[in-house]
Design an enzyme around this catalytic site. Structure first.
Site, PDB file in Angstrom:
ATOM      1  N   CYS A   1       3.114   8.529   1.627  1.00  0.00           N
ATOM      2  CA  CYS A   1       3.429   7.600   2.714  1.00  0.00           C
ATOM      3  C   CYS A   1       3.729   6.258   2.042  1.00  0.00           C
ATOM      4  CB  CYS A   1       2.216   7.499   3.640  1.00  0.00           C
ATOM      5  SG  CYS A   1       2.393   6.261   4.911  1.00  0.00           S
TER       6      CYS A   1
ATOM      7  N   GLU B   1       0.826  -1.210   0.000  1.00  0.00           N
ATOM      8  CA  GLU B   1       0.000   0.000   0.000  1.00  0.00           C
ATOM      9  C   GLU B   1       0.858   1.257   0.000  1.00  0.00           C
ATOM     10  OE1 GLU B   1      -3.582  -1.888   2.718  1.00  0.00           O
ATOM     11  OE2 GLU B   1      -2.412  -0.216   3.457  1.00  0.00           O
TER      12      GLU B   1
ATOM     13  N   CYS C   1       3.118  -5.817  15.615  1.00  0.00           N
ATOM     14  CA  CYS C   1       2.491  -5.045  16.686  1.00  0.00           C
ATOM     15  C   CYS C   1       1.002  -5.394  16.725  1.00  0.00           C
ATOM     16  CB  CYS C   1       2.663  -3.551  16.445  1.00  0.00           C
ATOM     17  SG  CYS C   1       4.404  -3.085  16.335  1.00  0.00           S
TER      18      CYS C   1
ATOM     19  N   CYS D   1       5.023  -7.175   7.609  1.00  0.00           N
ATOM     20  CA  CYS D   1       6.011  -6.691   8.589  1.00  0.00           C
ATOM     21  C   CYS D   1       6.269  -7.775   9.616  1.00  0.00           C
ATOM     22  CB  CYS D   1       5.499  -5.433   9.279  1.00  0.00           C
ATOM     23  SG  CYS D   1       6.675  -4.777  10.492  1.00  0.00           S
TER      24      CYS D   1
ATOM     25  N   CYS E   1      -2.460   1.780   8.044  1.00  0.00           N
ATOM     26  CA  CYS E   1      -1.520   0.994   7.260  1.00  0.00           C
ATOM     27  C   CYS E   1      -1.876  -0.481   7.283  1.00  0.00           C
ATOM     28  CB  CYS E   1      -0.089   1.294   7.702  1.00  0.00           C
ATOM     29  SG  CYS E   1       0.687   0.197   8.839  1.00  0.00           S
TER      30      CYS E   1
ATOM     31  N   CYS F   1      -1.738  -3.224  14.745  1.00  0.00           N
ATOM     32  CA  CYS F   1      -1.435  -2.830  13.371  1.00  0.00           C
ATOM     33  C   CYS F   1      -1.897  -3.874  12.358  1.00  0.00           C
ATOM     34  CB  CYS F   1       0.080  -2.612  13.257  1.00  0.00           C
ATOM     35  SG  CYS F   1       0.625  -2.316  11.568  1.00  0.00           S
TER      36      CYS F   1
END
Ligand code: SAH
Ligand code: SF4
Length: 345
Positions: A108, A95, A119, A115, A335, A122
């Site tokens: 951004c 994205e 977290c 990832c 995100c 997220c």
């Protein structure tokens, strides 16, 4: 023998110049090509009309200009934030977001597919980790957005999917490509790298001689709470992360941004604000308080009263702070949200 075409977006100016010279072309040809690509958004050699037909063919045989394909695009009717889901050459998706901050077009961008940090708040972390992006894939997001919108991007934030400092070399190379005056010519002080906080990489970044802005995703004022939402905190404590941030601040003489997501009845208590103020005392920092964009059911935004109170406590303690709402919440711009939706299809 068939040679593999080199993606121009992977190359610094010096690397491209070398490759052009290797083909027997004059130095100024490199400038002409980069001008077409980065300034005029022409991505096929055939259309580079100040080059001879013979040179255009030679370039096309040796180089490529790889842009991602937009699979989805959403524009917020509220603030024109535009979110793209891009497909890379290997079919993976990332994205990128165009938003308007203080009147400037800001991109951004993502640094990884997924990832590995995971977290708990997220959406990207929830989708797992597939691979690092190459420098060219990072750079290409800027060109793809500019090409689609006719906006000149002046600010860049490395705050999309992924942890930039876990893809250190490619992220740094992408920065070096983007700031070169022969390419995109973005001011280095207009670029921000956001990190969950990897101390040795932060210190290394401070030694690169680049005046990048650094943002640290702190999100909690005690290790006990940070452990619960950021698994990596068990490896690098708040104190270690802030120590590295201090070194970065001193070496770069840039004020470091501290990002703090506010989560109702988790990290929004007066005691959290006081602890945070104590941790940051004496540092040249600015705190961005970000009411969470909920992606999991048990994490919600605090009330407006609580949000304001948190900020007031910081201000009274002499810590500069502002409340920032994530842009484009109405189009799932947090995100990783859009990508997850597509993966679930
Ligand atoms: N991995 C880096 C950069 C990408 S995340 C980092 O963590 O800093 C970019 C920012 O978005 C981080 O501050 C991250 O904590 C924040 N973020 C992630 N999920 C969010 C959510 N649901 N609501 C608000 N901010 C979120
Ligand atoms: Fe990764 Fe940043 Fe999301 Fe954490 S907040 S999972 S580090 S992208």
């Amino acid at each position: 023998m068939r040679c593999v075409a080199l993606n121009i977006l992977e190359m610094t100016y010096d690397e491209f110049l070398m490759a052009i010279k290797d083909l027997g072309l004059e130095r100024y040809r490199a400038d002409q090509v980069l001008d077409w690509v980065y300034k005029k958004h022409i991505f096929v050699f055939e259309k580079m009309t100040n080059l001879s037909k013979e040179h255009r063919n030679l370039l096309a045989r040796n180089f490529s200009i790889d842009l991602p394909e937009a699979l989805d695009k959403r524009v917020s009717p509220l603030d024109h934030t535009t979110k793209y889901l891009y497909k890379l050459q290997d079919g993976n998706t990332i994205e990128s977001v165009l938003l308007f901050h203080e009147g400037y077009a800001t991109a951004c961008i993502s640094t990884q597919v997924g990832c590995p940090v995971k977290c708990s708040f997220c959406a990207t972390g929830k989708s797992g980790f597939i691979r690092n992006l190459s420098a060219g894939e990072i750079v290409s997001q800027i060109l793809a957005i500019e090409n689609d919108t006719n906006q000149t991007i002046r600010n860049i934030v490395y705050m999309g999917m992924g942890e930039p400092l876990l893809n250190y070399d490619n992220v740094l190379k992408s920065v070096r490509v983007l700031i070169d005056e022969k390419t995109k010519n973005v001011g280095v002080r207009r670029i921000t790298v956001s990190t969950v906080g990897i101390p040795d990489k932060i210190v290394r970044l401070s030694q690169e001689g680049l005046d990048l802005n650094l943002a640290i995703s702190l999100h909690a004022a005690s290790n006990e709470k940070r452990d619960q939402i950021i698994p990596m905190n068990r490896r690098y404590t708040i104190e270690e992360v802030l120590h590295a941030a201090k070194i970065y601040q001193e070496n770069s003489d840039r004020r470091v941004t501290i990002e703090y997501i506010l989560i109702r009845e988790f990290n929004d208590f007066d005691e959290d604000a006081r602890r945070l103020a104590k941790l940051l005392k004496g540092m040249k920092v600015f705190v961005n308080l970000i009411p969470i964009n909920p992606v999991v059911s048990n994490m919600e935004r605090p009330t407006q009263w609580k949000i304001n109170r948190f900020k007031e406590i910081l201000l009274e303690s002499g810590i500069e702070a502002e409340v920032r709402y994530e842009k484009g919440a109405d189009i799932e711009a947090a995100c990783g949200q859009l990508r997850i939706r597509h993966l679930q299809k």
